[in-house]
Design a protein around this motif. Structure first.
Motif: not given
Length: 324
Positions: A18-22, A43-51, A72-77, A82-89
């Protein structure tokens, strides 16, 4: 270990049902708060890795002056969704920092599939220096800063990110602004603001021409009356009791959460026909909701642009609730 887990026992994003952007790689530039944060999370909920990038960190606050939201909080959210969050200031007005950002994505992922350009941060300027003033009455430094935040940052990010984006088998560039090509036919009250908010529309139009040769698309999107963290703070309410504002500001009844636009953009990103449907165009959260059947968090489908057009442009006596 299950076949759908990696060596740490964590389910691989691309294998989750069910992850359209996996398996897709996204960057949301300007994701500290508001629409940018919501876009990253959806985008993360849909399965993406999101920078995700922004200027406010747990150690440093940007000129926006809100320490309560950090990149950093956004990356954690994103990860929690369900995605992969990568925070890059990142300050997207600093070319070196932007080059480092894309160099990191290239080294770690090899490509970029979705680039969301949601850079802004000029709210203070609109209140203090812009609205109600003619261009020659506007402090020049403030006007030029607005163009830096709303135009130059977008151009730098697109120019440095597109070489990586076109490696995707279906590159998507999403520009975020205030208004569409239709609504912005009206003058946006001040020359600097008008230029800042029309430039992303033209960027999507022009870059869509270039991306078409790579099977890609560029589209510009806008929320309506956005119920952002800053807007809620302005009225002294929280998301849980935002309707209390309606008693003093009736038009707030047509306000929408940041998730409304984000849900529509996530659906657009997952649409296999998105290039034919959206390339070079500008659209709104309300139109995306109609096309993809998404709703706001309360199940409604607000259309602030249609409401304000009916009231301000045509002078019609309408109920704001008819536009939810």
């Amino acid at each position: 270990m299950d076949d759908n887990e990696d060596m740490t026992g964590t389910a691989r994003t691309e294998d989750r049902p069910g992850r359209a952007l996996a398996g897709r790689i996204a960057l949301v530039a300007g994701a500290t708060r508001g629409a940018g944060r919501a876009l990253a999370v959806e985008l993360g909920r849909a399965g993406a890795t999101v920078y995700v990038t922004g200027r406010t960190t747990r150690e440093r606050v940007s000129e926006v002056g809100r320490a309560s939201e950090t990149i950093e909080e956004t990356g954690e959210l994103v990860t929690a969704a369900g995605g992969v969050g990568v925070a890059v200031p990142t300050d997207h007005l600093e070319e070196g920092q932007v080059r480092e950002l894309f160099g990191r994505i290239e080294a770690e992922q090899g490509r970029l599939d979705i680039l969301v350009n949601d850079l802004w941060g000029g709210e203070r300027l609109t209140v203090e220096s812009i609205f109600g003033k003619r261009s020659w009455e506007t402090p020049l430094a403030d006007g030029l800063r607005m163009l830096d935040l709303g135009v130059r940052s977008h151009v730098i990010t697109a120019a440095l990110g597109l070489p990586l984006l076109v490696r995707s088998d279906g590159p998507l560039l999403v520009e975020v602004t205030d208004g569409t090509a239709v609504t912005n036919r009206r003058y946006r009250e001040n020359l600097f603001y008008d230029l800042a908010k029309n430039a992303p529309i033209r960027m999507a139009f022009g870059l869509g021409e270039e991306l078409a040769g790579y099977g890609g698309a560029a589209v510009c999107v806008t929320p309506g009356f956005l119920r952002s963290e800053q807007m809620l703070a302005h009225f002294g309410v929280a998301e849980e009791n935002w309707r209390d504002v309606i008693a003093v500001e009736p038009t707030f009844a047509v306000a929408e959460s940041p998730q409304y636009l984000a849900r529509g953009v996530a659906a657009l990103a997952a649409d296999p026909e998105r290039a034919a449907r959206w390339n070079r165009k500008s659209t709104s959260s309300a139109e995306l909701a109609r096309v993809y059947g998404v709703t706001d968090v309360d199940g409604s489908r607000p259309d602030a642009w249609a409401y304000f057009d009916a009231v301000a442009e045509r002078g019609e006596a309408v109920s704001v609730e008819d536009y939810r």
